[in-house]
Design a protein around this motif. Structure first.
Motif, PDB file in Angstrom:
ATOM      1  N   LEU A 282       0.842  -1.203   0.000  1.00 27.41           N
ATOM      2  CA  LEU A 282       0.000   0.000   0.000  1.00 27.41           C
ATOM      3  C   LEU A 282       0.876   1.252   0.000  1.00 27.41           C
ATOM      4  N   ILE A 283       1.921   1.229   0.830  1.00 29.13           N
ATOM      5  CA  ILE A 283       2.829   2.380   0.899  1.00 29.13           C
ATOM      6  C   ILE A 283       3.557   2.561  -0.433  1.00 29.13           C
ATOM      7  N   ASP A 284       4.016   1.434  -1.025  1.00 27.74           N
ATOM      8  CA  ASP A 284       4.733   1.518  -2.306  1.00 27.74           C
ATOM      9  C   ASP A 284       3.820   2.048  -3.408  1.00 27.74           C
ATOM     10  N   THR A 285       2.560   1.600  -3.414  1.00 24.10           N
ATOM     11  CA  THR A 285       1.634   1.989  -4.483  1.00 24.10           C
ATOM     12  C   THR A 285       1.199   3.441  -4.371  1.00 24.10           C
ATOM     13  N   HIS A 286       0.823   3.846  -3.150  1.00 22.62           N
ATOM     14  CA  HIS A 286       0.206   5.174  -3.002  1.00 22.62           C
ATOM     15  C   HIS A 286       1.124   6.217  -2.365  1.00 22.62           C
ATOM     16  N   GLY A 287       2.204   5.764  -1.784  1.00 24.85           N
ATOM     17  CA  GLY A 287       3.080   6.692  -1.056  1.00 24.85           C
ATOM     18  C   GLY A 287       2.658   6.766   0.402  1.00 24.85           C
ATOM     19  N   ALA A 288       3.621   7.072   1.276  1.00 26.03           N
ATOM     20  CA  ALA A 288       3.325   7.119   2.717  1.00 26.03           C
ATOM     21  C   ALA A 288       2.337   8.239   3.028  1.00 26.03           C
ATOM     22  N   VAL A 289       2.413   9.316   2.229  1.00 22.63           N
ATOM     23  CA  VAL A 289       1.444  10.406   2.425  1.00 22.63           C
ATOM     24  C   VAL A 289       0.336  10.237   1.397  1.00 22.63           C
ATOM     25  N   SER A 290      -0.714   9.525   1.785  1.00 20.55           N
ATOM     26  CA  SER A 290      -1.845   9.260   0.886  1.00 20.55           C
ATOM     27  C   SER A 290      -3.067   8.957   1.740  1.00 20.55           C
TER      28      SER A 290
END
Lengths: 431, 431
Positions: B331-339
């Motif tokens: 999830l972090i890789d796909t959307h970024g930590a700030v998402s």
């Protein structure tokens, strides 16, 4: 403090009812004072007054009688009439003229905002006869440098707007360079920041240094929340002498009070710690009970702190201490949640679960409730655990007592924790 | 505001070279001015001066000549640059006496800190002959209220320490009650505190209320970090009339802007939230990335917050988000930590692991580094998850953009989070 009277003395006058009602803090005066200090001109008085013409005229007259330069902010804006201009003009017997450069600038700004020029706006380009207009690069009202005439012994009155960004630009671009030409002294201020020692104990360490300050050098104590900042100030005609005298006193203080000095300069304790962690390649995690996130929040105020502060736990409840840090229920039942045993278990649990080099834990009673005769409000147990290369983790703990209200205690708890962390990091560096 | 000239006028004098050097902003003067305003006494001038005795004596003499009460802060501490007592004593021709109550308090504090009493510390309990000592509940130096004698037409000089918490406690506990007895008008200030609405939008809701204010009643807008406080002030000789007029305006505003008002009175947003959690039997946990513990710290500033705020996670690093909250690396890789996706996963993970009724999560970029064109500095993703009885958890999320520096952004992020939490709790109450 030097006995010699410096060649130029300044006063600051801040005009505005919002200052007298306490609706605004006088940050303009601080900015101007620092700016004057950097060109060697001491400020001898700061006055805030209302924008009534008669009151302003009194204040200007008194200040011009004492000082060589009087810097005024406020009362030049477009919504108020030009009361500051008028008060100064009447006091000094000067009429108004329209400054062509200032008018061009007002017109440019007014049209850039899609508005049409009005008489009100044109008034912003009016300056007093015989004055030098100060360009306003951030707004419309022109400032002015006014020779106050023989009656005031050649002193000058400087008028600037009260809007901070406008005044600051005027100071930097016009007023400061002009003042630099008037002054022949240099002032140097060096902050020496301490933690873990009270004002009077610190003063007791430095009596001979205070007694033998070089001429022109002063030492001030600025106590605050939890530490004491020292300020070593030197004023001298010769810049090299100023620098040498100032550095000698700073060095003498540093030798005497090294154990309590975390910075010579403006760095905060948080910045010092984050810098030490980064330079040592160390990582930190925190487990906070009574400080409720304040330690982590203070450390994350520092830009770049994310490199070193990996994670934190706020473990107010006993179950959170158990689940998140693995503190055993038996330990809490036996010693109480506020105990050195639990603080150690929290720090070790935090270290283990986070995998950081260092872990800090707090458990205590901030108040107002929760105290007991054995563990009164203000009690803090503070533990720091570290990975020791080649052996297991080690942990140190101590108990402190504070005497404030809830917010003071939280702040002092966090200050004590940061202080101990700083001491631990200094040990880590072998310093 | 009333047209009548009040019977008493005050001046404020702030002593200390740090003010003249611009090393400290004069927040004490603002506090005192607000405090005087609340008892109907206007401040006509504020002066900052150095701690040279001759300079202090001049400033005191001039101010006592103009005002009925002169309130002085600074220069009462134990170090050498603390000379206010002496300057006032010489000006007024008064000697010093040791105040027994003040001495007891100094001794209590000194011994509580495990130190021994010194002459330096004893000096802090010295007050001028004929003065009333002001107890210092937060420190050692006693303050004093000094009748300045016939020469100054019955005016009073009030001396207080410069340490803000000490001065503030003295103002509240001793000086303000004393001043209230001198003034013959009543002023009532009622704060009406709003969040989530700008100053001009709020003003557009209340034009007719502003146009029909009773005589003596004023309405001020005090915008700050993230909300706008309204202040309804009424001044009148008759206390009952003051109360009635004030209450009528407050009620009219409350009816009009109810959706944005979280408190009538002094309660903070944090206190309001903790009160709602407690009264609803709800528990809260927080997962903070960009706010770094600030939300938890603000909530735990409220006494009794431990009943409702069970635990918190500070999850700066991606691995902390994974390990502590179960946010998936994918999830972090796909959307970024700030998402918004990661914010939701953080809130749901926090809810699940904490077992609380509500969980709040923040992820964003406080700056100055870390921004990108798509996600600039100031971006905040904010999620709130709740247990819905009889069904699974639910989560709401939104993205906001702030435009400040690191500290401003952290503060505004925390304010937005608390505001959304307040809105969610109001929904929870069916209000």
């Amino acid at each position: 403090m030097s006995e010699r009277v410096p060649s130029i003395r300044a006063e600051i006058v801040s005009v505005g009812d919002e200052l007298l009602k306490g609706q605004r803090v006088n940050t303009n005066a601080s900015f101007i004072a620092r700016s004057l200090g950097s060109v060697g001109i001491p400020v001898v008085r700061v006055t805030a007054c209302s924008d009534f013409e008669s009151e302003m005229a009194s204040v200007f007259r008194e200040a011009l009688g004492r000082a060589d330069v009087v810097l005024v902010t406020g009362g030049l804006g477009p919504t108020r009439d030009d009361r500051t201009r008028k008060a100064a003009g009447e006091l000094l017997g000067l009429g108004l003229r329209l400054d062509p450069d200032a008018l061009r600038e007002v017109e440019r700004r007014v049209t850039a905002h899609g508005r049409t020029m009005s008489e009100l706006m044109q008034g912003q380009a009016m300056v007093l006869d015989g004055s030098r207009a100060i360009p306003n690069t951030r707004g419309t009202a022109a400032g002015m440098i006014i020779p106050a005439g023989e009656r005031f012994g050649g002193s000058h009155l400087v008028l600037m707007p009260g809007v901070p960004v406008e005044m600051e630009a005027m100071m930097e671009l016009t007023v400061q360079p002009w003042l630099r030409g008037l002054s022949d002294t240099t002032i140097i201020h060096t902050p020496v920041k301490t933690t873990g020692i009270g004002e009077s104990t610190l003063a007791d360490m430095l009596p001979d240094i205070e007694d033998s300050l070089p001429e022109g050098t002063s030492l001030a104590y600025l106590p605050h929340g939890a530490g004491v900042d020292l300020m070593v100030s030197t004023i001298a005609r010769d810049p090299l002498r100023a620098e040498r005298d100032n550095a000698a006193v700073v060095e003498a203080i540093r030798e005497r009070a090294a154990a309590f000095i975390f910075a010579v300069g403006t760095a905060s304790l948080e910045e010092t710690i984050i810098g030490m962690l980064a330079s040592g390649g160390l990582t930190l995690s925190v487990a906070e009970s009574c400080t409720g996130g304040l330690i982590a929040s203070r450390l994350t105020d520092v830009p770049g702190s994310s490199v070193s502060l990996m994670q934190g736990f706020i473990v107010y409840s006993n179950s959170a201490k158990e689940e998140l840090l693995g503190v055993s229920r038996g330990l809490i039942d036996t010693h109480g949640a506020v105990s050195e045993e639990v603080a150690c278990a929290m720090a070790l649990g935090c270290l283990r679960r986070s995998g950081t080099s260092i872990a800090l834990a707090t458990t205590g009673i901030a108040g107002p409730g929760g105290g007991s005769p054995e563990k009164p409000v203000g009690t803090l147990c503070l533990a720091i655990a570290r990975q020791v290369p080649g052996s297991g983790p080690s942990v140190g703990v101590r108990t402190l007592h504070m005497h404030g209200d809830r917010l003071q205690n939280k702040h002092r708890f966090s200050e004590a924790a940061l202080r101990d962390l700083w001491v631990a990091l200094r040990g880590e560096q072998g310093g």
